[in-house]
Design a protein around this motif. Sequence first.
Motif, PDB file in Angstrom:
ATOM      1  N   ALA B 342       0.818  -1.220   0.000  1.00 54.07           N
ATOM      2  CA  ALA B 342       0.000   0.000   0.000  1.00 54.07           C
ATOM      3  C   ALA B 342       0.847   1.263   0.000  1.00 54.07           C
ATOM      4  O   ALA B 342       0.580   2.207  -0.754  1.00 54.07           O
ATOM      5  CB  ALA B 342      -0.933  -0.018   1.208  1.00 54.07           C
ATOM      6  N   GLU B 343       1.897   1.266   0.829  1.00 54.13           N
ATOM      7  CA  GLU B 343       2.679   2.489   0.974  1.00 54.13           C
ATOM      8  C   GLU B 343       3.342   2.883  -0.354  1.00 54.13           C
ATOM      9  O   GLU B 343       3.279   4.034  -0.775  1.00 54.13           O
ATOM     10  CB  GLU B 343       3.732   2.313   2.074  1.00 54.13           C
ATOM     11  N   THR B 344       3.966   1.899  -0.999  1.00 52.67           N
ATOM     12  CA  THR B 344       4.622   2.170  -2.284  1.00 52.67           C
ATOM     13  C   THR B 344       3.625   2.703  -3.295  1.00 52.67           C
ATOM     14  O   THR B 344       3.876   3.710  -3.976  1.00 52.67           O
ATOM     15  CB  THR B 344       5.200   0.853  -2.883  1.00 52.67           C
ATOM     16  N   ALA B 345       2.493   1.998  -3.414  1.00 51.00           N
ATOM     17  CA  ALA B 345       1.532   2.355  -4.456  1.00 51.00           C
ATOM     18  C   ALA B 345       0.959   3.746  -4.219  1.00 51.00           C
ATOM     19  O   ALA B 345       0.889   4.563  -5.140  1.00 51.00           O
ATOM     20  CB  ALA B 345       0.404   1.319  -4.495  1.00 51.00           C
ATOM     21  N   TRP B 346       0.554   4.027  -2.998  1.00 52.92           N
ATOM     22  CA  TRP B 346      -0.091   5.318  -2.757  1.00 52.92           C
ATOM     23  C   TRP B 346       0.899   6.475  -2.752  1.00 52.92           C
ATOM     24  O   TRP B 346       0.526   7.594  -3.089  1.00 52.92           O
ATOM     25  CB  TRP B 346      -0.914   5.261  -1.460  1.00 52.92           C
ATOM     26  N   THR B 347       2.140   6.210  -2.379  1.00 49.66           N
ATOM     27  CA  THR B 347       3.140   7.271  -2.509  1.00 49.66           C
ATOM     28  C   THR B 347       3.217   7.690  -3.969  1.00 49.66           C
ATOM     29  O   THR B 347       3.181   8.876  -4.307  1.00 49.66           O
ATOM     30  CB  THR B 347       4.516   6.764  -2.036  1.00 49.66           C
ATOM     31  N   GLU B 348       3.269   6.678  -4.847  1.00 44.29           N
ATOM     32  CA  GLU B 348       3.362   6.960  -6.273  1.00 44.29           C
ATOM     33  C   GLU B 348       2.111   7.705  -6.761  1.00 44.29           C
ATOM     34  O   GLU B 348       2.199   8.688  -7.507  1.00 44.29           O
ATOM     35  CB  GLU B 348       3.527   5.626  -7.022  1.00 44.29           C
ATOM     36  N   ILE B 349       0.951   7.239  -6.312  1.00 44.10           N
ATOM     37  CA  ILE B 349      -0.315   7.816  -6.776  1.00 44.10           C
ATOM     38  C   ILE B 349      -0.470   9.261  -6.308  1.00 44.10           C
ATOM     39  O   ILE B 349      -0.813  10.155  -7.089  1.00 44.10           O
ATOM     40  CB  ILE B 349      -1.491   6.934  -6.288  1.00 44.10           C
ATOM     41  N   ILE B 350      -0.193   9.504  -5.039  1.00 44.96           N
ATOM     42  CA  ILE B 350      -0.373  10.864  -4.511  1.00 44.96           C
ATOM     43  C   ILE B 350       0.631  11.824  -5.154  1.00 44.96           C
ATOM     44  O   ILE B 350       0.284  12.936  -5.541  1.00 44.96           O
ATOM     45  CB  ILE B 350      -0.256  10.875  -2.971  1.00 44.96           C
ATOM     46  N   LYS B 351       1.865  11.327  -5.299  1.00 44.64           N
ATOM     47  CA  LYS B 351       2.897  12.164  -5.938  1.00 44.64           C
ATOM     48  C   LYS B 351       2.472  12.536  -7.358  1.00 44.64           C
ATOM     49  O   LYS B 351       2.608  13.687  -7.773  1.00 44.64           O
ATOM     50  CB  LYS B 351       4.222  11.397  -6.008  1.00 44.64           C
ATOM     51  N   LEU B 352       1.968  11.542  -8.078  1.00 43.58           N
ATOM     52  CA  LEU B 352       1.560  11.759  -9.465  1.00 43.58           C
ATOM     53  C   LEU B 352       0.455  12.803  -9.539  1.00 43.58           C
ATOM     54  O   LEU B 352       0.490  13.715 -10.374  1.00 43.58           O
ATOM     55  CB  LEU B 352       1.094  10.430 -10.069  1.00 43.58           C
ATOM     56  N   SER B 353      -0.510  12.695  -8.635  1.00 46.86           N
ATOM     57  CA  SER B 353      -1.638  13.631  -8.680  1.00 46.86           C
ATOM     58  C   SER B 353      -1.177  15.048  -8.380  1.00 46.86           C
ATOM     59  O   SER B 353      -1.689  16.015  -8.937  1.00 46.86           O
ATOM     60  CB  SER B 353      -2.740  13.207  -7.709  1.00 46.86           C
ATOM     61  N   GLN B 354      -0.180  15.173  -7.507  1.00 47.47           N
ATOM     62  CA  GLN B 354       0.327  16.516  -7.186  1.00 47.47           C
ATOM     63  C   GLN B 354       1.156  17.065  -8.329  1.00 47.47           C
ATOM     64  O   GLN B 354       1.088  18.244  -8.666  1.00 47.47           O
ATOM     65  CB  GLN B 354       1.133  16.465  -5.888  1.00 47.47           C
ATOM     66  N   LYS B 355       1.944  16.174  -8.951  1.00 44.73           N
ATOM     67  CA  LYS B 355       2.798  16.599 -10.056  1.00 44.73           C
ATOM     68  C   LYS B 355       1.959  17.075 -11.246  1.00 44.73           C
ATOM     69  O   LYS B 355       2.285  18.064 -11.897  1.00 44.73           O
ATOM     70  CB  LYS B 355       3.684  15.425 -10.489  1.00 44.73           C
ATOM     71  N   ARG B 356       0.861  16.364 -11.491  1.00 44.60           N
ATOM     72  CA  ARG B 356       0.001  16.742 -12.620  1.00 44.60           C
ATOM     73  C   ARG B 356      -0.893  17.939 -12.320  1.00 44.60           C
ATOM     74  O   ARG B 356      -1.688  18.346 -13.167  1.00 44.60           O
ATOM     75  CB  ARG B 356      -0.898  15.556 -13.004  1.00 44.60           C
ATOM     76  N   GLY B 357      -0.827  18.432 -11.087  1.00 49.42           N
ATOM     77  CA  GLY B 357      -1.676  19.574 -10.744  1.00 49.42           C
ATOM     78  C   GLY B 357      -3.142  19.230 -10.627  1.00 49.42           C
ATOM     79  O   GLY B 357      -4.003  20.087 -10.775  1.00 49.42           O
ATOM     80  N   MET B 358      -3.429  17.950 -10.385  1.00 47.45           N
ATOM     81  CA  MET B 358      -4.826  17.555 -10.197  1.00 47.45           C
ATOM     82  C   MET B 358      -4.956  16.805  -8.875  1.00 47.45           C
ATOM     83  O   MET B 358      -5.285  15.621  -8.850  1.00 47.45           O
ATOM     84  CB  MET B 358      -5.292  16.662 -11.345  1.00 47.45           C
ATOM     85  N   PRO B 359      -4.657  17.504  -7.759  1.00 48.21           N
ATOM     86  CA  PRO B 359      -4.709  16.816  -6.478  1.00 48.21           C
ATOM     87  C   PRO B 359      -6.146  16.431  -6.143  1.00 48.21           C
ATOM     88  O   PRO B 359      -7.085  17.090  -6.568  1.00 48.21           O
ATOM     89  CB  PRO B 359      -4.207  17.880  -5.492  1.00 48.21           C
ATOM     90  N   SER B 360      -6.256  15.337  -5.404  1.00 48.29           N
ATOM     91  CA  SER B 360      -7.569  14.975  -4.865  1.00 48.29           C
ATOM     92  C   SER B 360      -7.889  15.989  -3.771  1.00 48.29           C
ATOM     93  O   SER B 360      -6.996  16.546  -3.141  1.00 48.29           O
ATOM     94  CB  SER B 360      -7.487  13.570  -4.295  1.00 48.29           C
ATOM     95  N   TYR B 361      -9.188  16.258  -3.545  1.00 48.12           N
ATOM     96  CA  TYR B 361      -9.554  17.234  -2.526  1.00 48.12           C
ATOM     97  C   TYR B 361      -9.754  16.585  -1.162  1.00 48.12           C
ATOM     98  O   TYR B 361      -9.706  17.255  -0.140  1.00 48.12           O
ATOM     99  CB  TYR B 361     -10.820  17.989  -2.937  1.00 48.12           C
TER     100      TYR B 361
END
Lengths: 263, 464
Positions: B342-361
């Motif tokens: 879980a930690e690996t996957a969500w680190t990647e997912i959250i980072k990606l969403s921030q990098k793309r400028g489309m963070p989850s709210y």
Amino acid sequence: MPDTQKPLPATPLNPRRRAIVLGASVGLGAALSKKLIQEGCVVALVARQKDKLDALCSELNQTTGETRALAYVHDVSKYQEAPTLLKNIVAEIGGLDAFIFVAGVNYPPGGMDKYNFENDRKMVEINLIGAMAWLSPVAEMFQNAKTGQIVGIGSVAGDRGRVGNPGYNTSKAGLHTYLEALRNRLTRHGVNVLTVKPGFMKTEMLNAAQGGTPMAIEPEQAANEIYKAMLKRKQTIYTPFFWSYIMMVIRHIPSFIFRKLSF
Amino acid sequence: MRTTFTQLENFGHSLNAHAYVIQPRVVEDIHAAFELAKKEGLTVTARGAGRSYNDAALNGGGIVLDMSAMNLITAWNPATGVVRAEPGATLEMLWQKVEPDGWWPPVVSGTMKTTLGGCLSANIHGKNNFKMGTFGEHVIEFTAILPTGAQVTCSPKVNADLFHAMISGYGMLGIFTSVTLQMKRLHSGLLTVDALPVQNLSRHLSALQDGAPHNDYIVGWLDTFAGGRSLGRGQIHAARYLHEGEDPNPRETMKLKNQILPPYIFGVFPKSLLYQFMKPFANNLGWRMVNIAKYMASLRTHTFRQAHAAFHFLLDYVPNWELSYGRGGLIQYQSFLPKETAETAWTEIIKLSQKRGMPSYLGVTKRHRPDKFLLSHAVDGFSLALDFKVTKSNSKPLSAMLQEFDKVVLENGGRFYFAKNSETTAETAQAFYGEEAVKKFRKLKKRCDPNGLLESDLYRRIFG
């Protein structure tokens, strides 16, 4: 890509508005279908000529790489088929956001002293009664759903009765009035009704009716303008726009002058 | 049979479809609807409260059975805690019926507006999934009508294959007509809740994992905007039932009036207007501020007592909050990952969403355990639910980003949940369900629904 394949279901991030274009195989209908599909809609193309329709659909599906165009063969004058076919199409494309009636025929009598009841009747049967046969069930659907958009292709020819083509003028004038009545009924239910009055377009219809015509535009240009008007949910447009000035003048020519003119 | 052509939406107001709506009042109406569908060549799907974030209760161009009128609680035994109800009854009706007698539904969702039929179809989970499993594990028996016209009764022992497939089957095999459930005994109307901050994702997940065995409920809020070393920071709420004797006056705390969520804040301001005031915040900057403020407020570790309804039904706290997301609405992306990855996957997912400028709210985490249902979403691990605002301009890049998320989740042995995820493709769905489960499901589908009458937009998306 097989044509029989169902379109992909819409998702929030890949919304697909659903539309029916009646009279879609050639001319303006084909151009409008193409435009709608480019904009991401799923379109049911309805027309009489199966071979042209199939060719157009597979071309459109190939360019988008997925099933967005579906072909339905139907003759508008077979009124009793309309409700069932409408229901089947709605089931297959997964709903209905816009209905566009383009089908129309034009048989000029060929002279100021010529009369042809059979042709006049055909024009009214296709252009007006055909539209009513489809738009009645469509309007009922949209009224219940409290959403939707109806587009009817009228003509600048429907604004005045002229010496050249009484039957065509009548069919289009009738269509304008019918669309106006639908608009007055449906606006309160959140449904938009757009009447399009095209001028001359380089289509088979114009070619057959009067040959090469100055000021005629490509149907693609008209399709773009109609799509823009749909987005803005307009009520009536002339396409191209300059026809609104021409027709403003023509609409106001007094009868004692108009009946002496030769067009 | 009265049908109305209507436009229906998903819960997030981000998707619509037109359908002929029929509202059955008695079981015979469902039979009649199947007959009508057969005659007209249309498909049918059932719709409960329409609280799915995706297309589970939509059927474009077909028939939708609005089950909300079949909503009676037909039998309630306060001595044994066994309740029988029609599928259109909501969790709200259920808990308000059983709670004053000292019982509580063993599994509830974050909103009480969901119907029991919907809870069964999606096999919902609550904040106690690690301990009590899914909703389906507390079903003693249900009855249903299959598209063949057959009426079936299923329990873990009788028609066990159908029992385990129809629960979690998203209404694709049959229509529930009644459900018998076991409630859980309460000794107080209150829960003891511990609130504690967690500074990063690793601590977040270990707090969930270590806290779970000592608590009845555990849920995390995740600050989706925090990056770097603080990525995954948030707040854990862990709650325990009170034991017998802990509450000096359980009769009083269990009274309905002490449970019902007040319709006003500060005693005067109607909550029904609150979502209007959230609208200006429904953008990247606004929600970043909300997330930061919420984290600051959560830094204090404290313990308090809270009524059951207030603890569970957070989504009902602000009525119509989903409207604050504006015209495009919202979607939720929930992924379930084994505790190891879980930690690996969500680190990647959250980072990606921030990098793309489309963070989850909004991010919410939970602890889960696997279950025996055929189309199960659960794993021995955690889930993270992310809310995303949908706009005209972000839908294409967001769609592309979610496809990348799907890849990350699949690579890490994760699963998805079809009460939530709206963009998962057929390939992805069948990959995580596994070949065997899909084959088994298709076989059951053929047996229960040989003419393919039951279809939703969800069915066409993942099995069509």
